[in-house]
Design a protein around this motif. Structure first.
Motif, PDB file in Angstrom:
ATOM      1  N   LYS A   1      -6.108  -3.556   2.195  1.00 38.15           N
ATOM      2  CA  LYS A   1      -7.546  -3.688   2.417  1.00 38.15           C
ATOM      3  C   LYS A   1      -7.899  -4.001   3.865  1.00 38.15           C
ATOM      4  CE  LYS A   1      -8.778  -5.118  -2.284  1.00 38.15           C
ATOM      5  NZ  LYS A   1      -9.338  -6.222  -3.131  1.00 38.15           N
ATOM      6  N   ASP A   2      -7.115  -4.872   4.518  1.00 41.82           N
ATOM      7  CA  ASP A   2      -7.444  -5.312   5.877  1.00 41.82           C
ATOM      8  C   ASP A   2      -6.691  -4.531   6.951  1.00 41.82           C
ATOM      9  OD1 ASP A   2      -8.218  -7.506   4.039  1.00 41.82           O
ATOM     10  OD2 ASP A   2      -8.785  -8.538   5.872  1.00 41.82           O
ATOM     11  N   LEU A   3      -5.406  -4.308   6.740  1.00 43.83           N
ATOM     12  CA  LEU A   3      -4.611  -3.599   7.734  1.00 43.83           C
ATOM     13  C   LEU A   3      -4.588  -2.095   7.517  1.00 43.83           C
ATOM     14  CD1 LEU A   3      -1.558  -6.020   8.183  1.00 43.83           C
ATOM     15  CD2 LEU A   3      -3.743  -5.975   9.401  1.00 43.83           C
ATOM     16  N   LYS A   4      -5.097  -1.641   6.366  1.00 47.02           N
ATOM     17  CA  LYS A   4      -5.253  -0.206   6.082  1.00 47.02           C
ATOM     18  C   LYS A   4      -3.917   0.537   6.127  1.00 47.02           C
ATOM     19  CE  LYS A   4      -9.677  -1.130   6.291  1.00 47.02           C
ATOM     20  NZ  LYS A   4     -10.455  -1.341   5.040  1.00 47.02           N
ATOM     21  N   PHE A   5      -2.896  -0.066   5.520  1.00 43.29           N
ATOM     22  CA  PHE A   5      -1.582   0.557   5.528  1.00 43.29           C
ATOM     23  C   PHE A   5      -0.935   0.430   4.152  1.00 43.29           C
ATOM     24  CE2 PHE A   5       2.881   1.215   6.308  1.00 43.29           C
ATOM     25  CZ  PHE A   5       2.934   2.108   7.371  1.00 43.29           C
ATOM     26  N   GLY A   6      -0.146   1.452   3.780  1.00 43.26           N
ATOM     27  CA  GLY A   6       0.694   1.375   2.591  1.00 43.26           C
ATOM     28  C   GLY A   6       0.012   1.678   1.279  1.00 43.26           C
ATOM     29  N   GLN A   7      -1.077   2.431   1.327  1.00 40.64           N
ATOM     30  CA  GLN A   7      -1.867   2.660   0.119  1.00 40.64           C
ATOM     31  C   GLN A   7      -1.053   3.252  -1.025  1.00 40.64           C
ATOM     32  OE1 GLN A   7      -5.053   1.561  -0.055  1.00 40.64           O
ATOM     33  NE2 GLN A   7      -4.880   1.978  -2.243  1.00 40.64           N
ATOM     34  N   ASP A   8      -0.189   4.207  -0.731  1.00 37.44           N
ATOM     35  CA  ASP A   8       0.591   4.868  -1.783  1.00 37.44           C
ATOM     36  C   ASP A   8       2.075   4.519  -1.697  1.00 37.44           C
ATOM     37  OD1 ASP A   8      -1.688   6.262  -2.807  1.00 37.44           O
ATOM     38  OD2 ASP A   8      -1.543   7.650  -1.102  1.00 37.44           O
ATOM     39  N   GLN A   9       2.377   3.383  -1.084  1.00 39.64           N
ATOM     40  CA  GLN A   9       3.767   2.972  -0.915  1.00 39.64           C
ATOM     41  C   GLN A   9       4.054   1.693  -1.696  1.00 39.64           C
ATOM     42  OE1 GLN A   9       5.208   3.071   3.210  1.00 39.64           O
ATOM     43  NE2 GLN A   9       3.317   4.111   3.799  1.00 39.64           N
ATOM     44  N   VAL A  10       5.333   1.464  -1.956  1.00 42.15           N
ATOM     45  CA  VAL A  10       5.784   0.253  -2.642  1.00 42.15           C
ATOM     46  C   VAL A  10       6.293  -0.739  -1.603  1.00 42.15           C
ATOM     47  CG1 VAL A  10       7.453  -0.716  -4.257  1.00 42.15           C
ATOM     48  CG2 VAL A  10       6.391   1.501  -4.739  1.00 42.15           C
ATOM     49  N   TYR A  11       5.790  -1.966  -1.675  1.00 37.85           N
ATOM     50  CA  TYR A  11       6.251  -3.011  -0.767  1.00 37.85           C
ATOM     51  C   TYR A  11       7.385  -3.772  -1.448  1.00 37.85           C
ATOM     52  CZ  TYR A  11       6.086  -6.615   2.830  1.00 37.85           C
ATOM     53  OH  TYR A  11       6.404  -7.450   3.872  1.00 37.85           O
ATOM     54  N   ARG A  12       8.579  -3.725  -0.848  1.00 38.49           N
ATOM     55  CA  ARG A  12       9.763  -4.356  -1.428  1.00 38.49           C
ATOM     56  C   ARG A  12       9.944  -5.769  -0.866  1.00 38.49           C
ATOM     57  NH1 ARG A  12      14.051   0.593  -0.364  1.00 38.49           N
ATOM     58  NH2 ARG A  12      13.127   2.134  -1.775  1.00 38.49           N
ATOM     59  N   GLU A  13       9.993  -6.729  -1.751  1.00 43.15           N
ATOM     60  CA  GLU A  13      10.212  -8.112  -1.331  1.00 43.15           C
ATOM     61  C   GLU A  13      11.558  -8.262  -0.647  1.00 43.15           C
ATOM     62  OE1 GLU A  13      10.380 -12.532  -3.462  1.00 43.15           O
ATOM     63  OE2 GLU A  13       9.722 -10.773  -4.584  1.00 43.15           O
ATOM     64  N   PHE A  14      12.583  -7.582  -1.198  1.00 46.17           N
ATOM     65  CA  PHE A  14      13.925  -7.608  -0.633  1.00 46.17           C
ATOM     66  C   PHE A  14      14.517  -6.211  -0.630  1.00 46.17           C
ATOM     67  CE2 PHE A  14      13.534 -11.929  -2.370  1.00 46.17           C
ATOM     68  CZ  PHE A  14      13.937 -12.694  -1.279  1.00 46.17           C
ATOM     69  N   ALA A  15      15.379  -5.938   0.335  1.00 44.45           N
ATOM     70  CA  ALA A  15      16.235  -4.766   0.282  1.00 44.45           C
ATOM     71  C   ALA A  15      17.425  -5.068  -0.636  1.00 44.45           C
ATOM     72  CB  ALA A  15      16.735  -4.416   1.681  1.00 44.45           C
ATOM     73  N   ASP A  16      18.043  -4.031  -1.176  1.00 48.76           N
ATOM     74  CA  ASP A  16      19.232  -4.199  -2.006  1.00 48.76           C
ATOM     75  C   ASP A  16      20.452  -4.236  -1.082  1.00 48.76           C
ATOM     76  OD1 ASP A  16      21.249  -4.204  -3.821  1.00 48.76           O
ATOM     77  OD2 ASP A  16      20.827  -2.233  -4.683  1.00 48.76           O
ATOM     78  N   VAL A  17      20.909  -5.436  -0.760  1.00 53.55           N
ATOM     79  CA  VAL A  17      21.980  -5.593   0.237  1.00 53.55           C
ATOM     80  C   VAL A  17      23.233  -6.195  -0.392  1.00 53.55           C
ATOM     81  CG1 VAL A  17      20.429  -5.742   2.212  1.00 53.55           C
ATOM     82  CG2 VAL A  17      21.000  -7.823   0.960  1.00 53.55           C
ATOM     83  N   ASN A  18      23.519  -5.830  -1.629  1.00 58.49           N
ATOM     84  CA  ASN A  18      24.715  -6.364  -2.283  1.00 58.49           C
ATOM     85  C   ASN A  18      25.995  -5.984  -1.552  1.00 58.49           C
ATOM     86  OD1 ASN A  18      23.571  -7.790  -4.466  1.00 58.49           O
ATOM     87  ND2 ASN A  18      23.157  -5.876  -5.530  1.00 58.49           N
ATOM     88  N   ASP A  19      25.961  -4.864  -0.811  1.00 57.85           N
ATOM     89  CA  ASP A  19      27.158  -4.442  -0.091  1.00 57.85           C
ATOM     90  C   ASP A  19      27.101  -4.861   1.375  1.00 57.85           C
ATOM     91  OD1 ASP A  19      25.038  -2.794   0.418  1.00 57.85           O
ATOM     92  OD2 ASP A  19      26.107  -0.910   0.111  1.00 57.85           O
TER      93      ASP A  19
END
Length: 526
Positions: free
Chosen positions: A407-425
């Protein structure tokens, strides 16, 4: 080699990342990335914030910078890194300080520092208890750091809106290319190089090469800062004005997460003891409640590296009478039962303490902030099985940012925001060495090759993820000349890992960091 315990401690540094720990390590075939990943993106907006009564107008840019390979692969895109930058509106920005800010994980998005500490908007959460479900309150951040510096919040590769890129024209090769990408980037050294490349490109894109430059990292972000400062100074010829560390861990041999898997190394127990004492003090579990916290902690610190360290060093040679006396003393400092301390052989891990301190009520204390508490998942467990602090505030931060960024920064409308990357390796080797990560030499080299570099360490008394006394110990054992020790300053707060989650501590953190920048930015005529 302790690979599994070290992996657990590293991946759990910021907000536990329990979900990531449960995922299977697999890399599905990656589709060809959308064109948006292959080219820098930017969305510009404007706003204002009132910082301690001072009105500041700013321009915000939410966007991406695309990193590339090196040598004969310098035109091959590797990572699209997301950032949110805030620039104060001034006539000449080229000499204004700029601070690059990131959380840890490893593999965490920088939603926490953005929405809790220094961005222009701040999400309101409960001080030491669970924040009720939505709607959440987003308010003007009276303690945004924008009064002292322009700000760049960076999401780690694979987290937030940042993504690894596999762009081989042959679809059958893209899965292997993604595996190579993960191997290269998801590592102590690869992560540092990625952030260094991002910063160098950012300085060029926005004309900030002549600006005073700062790093601000939290948790594993402090580990990253040591590697990154060394890379910037000695690989990219970027002298930094300052490195600001929050909830530091530079040597993972000091971690209180899982030291029982490394028998014979008792240092973590000694360095965590003051945090155990602070937590017992906060929850009124001490047999004799001290009048004030800090004098009490000074007493505990002396005991930890004195009588306690000497007792642990004796191992099985410690006689029964001395062991009994030591358990009784530990009871006075931790509130844990003498019988429990004897059964634990005087060695209590962080998870054991979190589970046991409030066991009479079947409650578990927080790990990131031990002021918090919540019902134990299994009252009969040996160690804590979750972090009540993380459960108490994470939903508020994630919901607030997902709403704000669109709403404020006008970015990522159709994207998923990931809290964490999958870094098990994640690759824990540093400079080709296995074993516990230790980046103290990296920060030391940066300080030696840039003897004007100033370092500011901040930490919370109630942090069981990266205990404050362990951070203090690391700093006082840096392999640098005595004169360079004067370049390091310290500040401690009555809060936890996320110091800013306690509003009074947030104000103090802002004031301390703003003062540090003003004293080190080399700009005359403030």
């Amino acid at each position: 080699m302790r690979k599994l315990p070290l992996a657990f401690a590293l991946a759990a540094l910021l907000l536990g990342n329990a979900a990531a720990a449960d995922k299977k390590d697999k890399t599905p075939e990656e589709p060809k990335p959308e064109a948006a990943l292959l080219h820098p993106q930017a969305s510009t907006s404007e706003g204002s914030v009132s910082v301690e009564g001072k009105h500041i107008a700013y321009k915000a840019v939410a966007g991406t910078i695309v990193l590339h390979g090196k040598g004969d692969k310098e035109n091959e895109p590797t990572v699209s890194m997301f950032y949110a930058a805030y620039f104060k509106k001034v006539d000449d920005a080229s000499r204004r300080p700029i601070t690059f800010i990131y959380n840890g994980g490893p593999g965490s998005a920088t939603v926490w520092l953005h929405m809790g500490a220094f961005g222009p908007r701040r999400v309101v959460t409960k001080d030491d208890s669970h924040t009720p479900a939505a709607p959440y309150q987003l308010v003007n951040n009276d303690y945004s750091l924008l009064d002292a510096s322009d700000l760049v919040f960076i999401d780690a590769p694979g987290a937030g809106f940042s993504r690894l890129i596999a762009n081989d024209p042959d679809a059958s090769k893209r899965a292997d290319q993604m595996k190579d990408r993960r191997k290269e980037i998801y590592s102590v050294d690869g992560d540092g190089r990625a952030f260094a490349q991002f910063i160098v490109q950012f300085l060029s894109r926005y004309g900030r090469w002549n600006s005073p430059k700062y790093l601000f990292g939290e948790s594993y972000g402090t580990t990253r800062s040591a590697v990154l400062a060394n890379d910037l100074e000695n690989e990219n010829s970027v002298d930094l004005n300052g490195v600001i560390l929050l909830s530091q861990i530079l040597n993972f041999d000091t971690s209180i997460d899982g030291p029982d898997q490394n028998p014979g190394v008792d240092l973590p127990y000694e360095l965590a003891l003051p945090t155990f004492a602070a937590t017992a003090y906060y929850h009124h579990k001490l047999p004799q409640q001290p009048a004030a916290l800090e004098p009490f902690l000074q007493e505990v610190e002396q005991f930890a590296l004195g009588d306690y360290a000497q007792a642990l060093m004796q191992g099985s040679r410690l006689d029964d009478a001395r062991k009994q006396a030591m358990a009784e003393k530990l009871h006075q400092y931790t509130g844990l039962p003498v019988a429990y301390l004897l059964k634990a052989d005087l060695r209590v891990t962080g998870g054991m303490f979190e589970h046991e301190l409030l066991a009479d009520n079947a409650d578990t204390t927080g790990r990131l902030d031990s002021r918090f508490a919540g019902p134990s998942l299994d009252p009969l467990s040996k160690e804590a099985q979750y972090d009540p602090q993380s459960s108490a505030i994470s939903a508020a931060y994630i919901a607030a940012f997902n709403d704000y960024v669109r709403k404020d920064l006008k970015f990522g409308q159709d994207q998923v925001y990931r809290e964490f990357a999958d870094v098990n390796d994640w690759d824990f080797k540093h400079d080709g060495h296995d074993g516990a990560v230790n980046v103290m030499p990296d920060l030391a080299k940066a300080m030696k090759t840039n003897p004007d570099l100033k370092v500011f360490l901040n930490g919370g008394y109630y942090d069981l993820a990266t205990p404050f006394y362990a951070a203090d110990y690391e700093m006082h054992h840096m392999p640098i000349q005595p004169a360079l020790m004067n370049n390091i300053s310290y500040a401690w707060y009555p809060s936890g890992h996320m110091v800013y989650a306690h509003e009074a501590s947030l104000k103090l953190l802002h004031d301390n960091v703003a003062r540090f920048i003003e004293q080190t930015d080399n700009v005359k005529g403030h």
